[in-house]
Design an enzyme around this catalytic site. Structure first.
Site, PDB file in Angstrom:
ATOM      1  NE  ARG A  73      -9.125  -4.510  -8.546  1.00  8.63           N
ATOM      2  CZ  ARG A  73     -10.089  -3.698  -8.119  1.00  8.63           C
ATOM      3  NH1 ARG A  73      -9.762  -2.605  -7.444  1.00  8.63           N
ATOM      4  NH2 ARG A  73     -11.363  -3.974  -8.345  1.00  8.63           N
ATOM      5  CD  GLU A  81     -11.391  -3.884 -15.752  1.00  8.81           C
ATOM      6  OE1 GLU A  81     -10.368  -4.353 -16.294  1.00  8.81           O
ATOM      7  OE2 GLU A  81     -11.500  -3.749 -14.525  1.00  8.81           O
ATOM      8  NE  ARG A 124      -5.096  -7.677  -9.898  1.00 12.67           N
ATOM      9  CZ  ARG A 124      -6.046  -7.027 -10.568  1.00 12.67           C
ATOM     10  NH1 ARG A 124      -5.712  -6.121 -11.483  1.00 12.67           N
ATOM     11  NH2 ARG A 124      -7.328  -7.265 -10.333  1.00 12.67           N
TER      12      ARG A 124
END
Length: 207
Positions: A73, A81, A124
């Protein structure tokens, strides 16, 4: 000629008293505690050690990629998104798809290197990523396809003034869009100051 001598006082040196049993136990106990704290601190420092991964990138969306088995990330930014839509000239358009395409163009098939030590709630790695000499986190914000999310505020201001990317129209902040469409827990910003704060908390969080 006579001389008068004054008597000089003699200093008495007392032998040091041997330490009592309780004092020895206390000293040994303090030594063990200090050693234990140093070992624990070293373990905490290892947790804030920067990790680096590199390789061919799979681009998931405008701010997340996969390098091998490591999901990344991108730190300090937030892109629309993948399924998110924005509005421009009175028409909805797939800004999430365009944000991903922007990252694809920036990477241009080159190997990507990401470094970081924090992880988000999905596990992440929060990474600062580069492809060649291109700072991908910064470039996505400069191109207008990601907003500042704890870092890169000046780059966002420039993109907003130039009305590039999502700034050419109207849009929901990605975090607000996620909340309204998926009911996700609000994500905490992860910029430079947040990273410093997390590092300090991690070092001193002994239990």
């Amino acid at each position: 000629m006579s001389r008068s001598w004054s008597p000089r006082s003699r200093r008495r040196y007392a032998a040091p008293r041997p330490r009592s049993l309780w004092r020895k136990v206390l000293d040994y106990g303090l030594t063990i505690i200090i050693l234990g704290l140093l070992i624990l601190l070293a373990a905490r420092l290892d947790r804030v050690e920067t990790r680096q991964t590199q390789g061919a990138a799979i681009i998931n969306d405008g701010d997340s990629i996969t390098l091998g088995t490591e999901r990344i990330r991108m730190r300090g930014i937030d892109a629309p998104e993948y399924t998110q839509t924005c509005r421009r000239n009175g028409v909805d358009y797939a800004c999430g798809t365009l944000a991903r395409q922007s990252l694809v163009r920036l990477i241009a098939g080159r190997p990507v290197t990401c470094s970081g030590w924090q992880r988000d709630r999905y596990g992440r790695l929060l990474g600062d990523c580069k492809a060649g000499g291109t700072d991908l986190n910064r470039a996505q914000v400069e191109a207008g396809w990601a907003v500042a999310f704890g870092d890169f505020e000046s780059e966002e201001a420039t993109a907003r003034a130039a009305k590039v990317g999502i700034w050419a129209g109207t849009f929901d902040q990605p975090q607000d869009w996620r909340d309204s469409h998926h009911g996700e827990v609000v994500e905490r910003k992860h910029g430079t100051l947040a990273s410093i704060g997390d590092a300090v908390r991690e070092i001193f969080r002994f239990w």
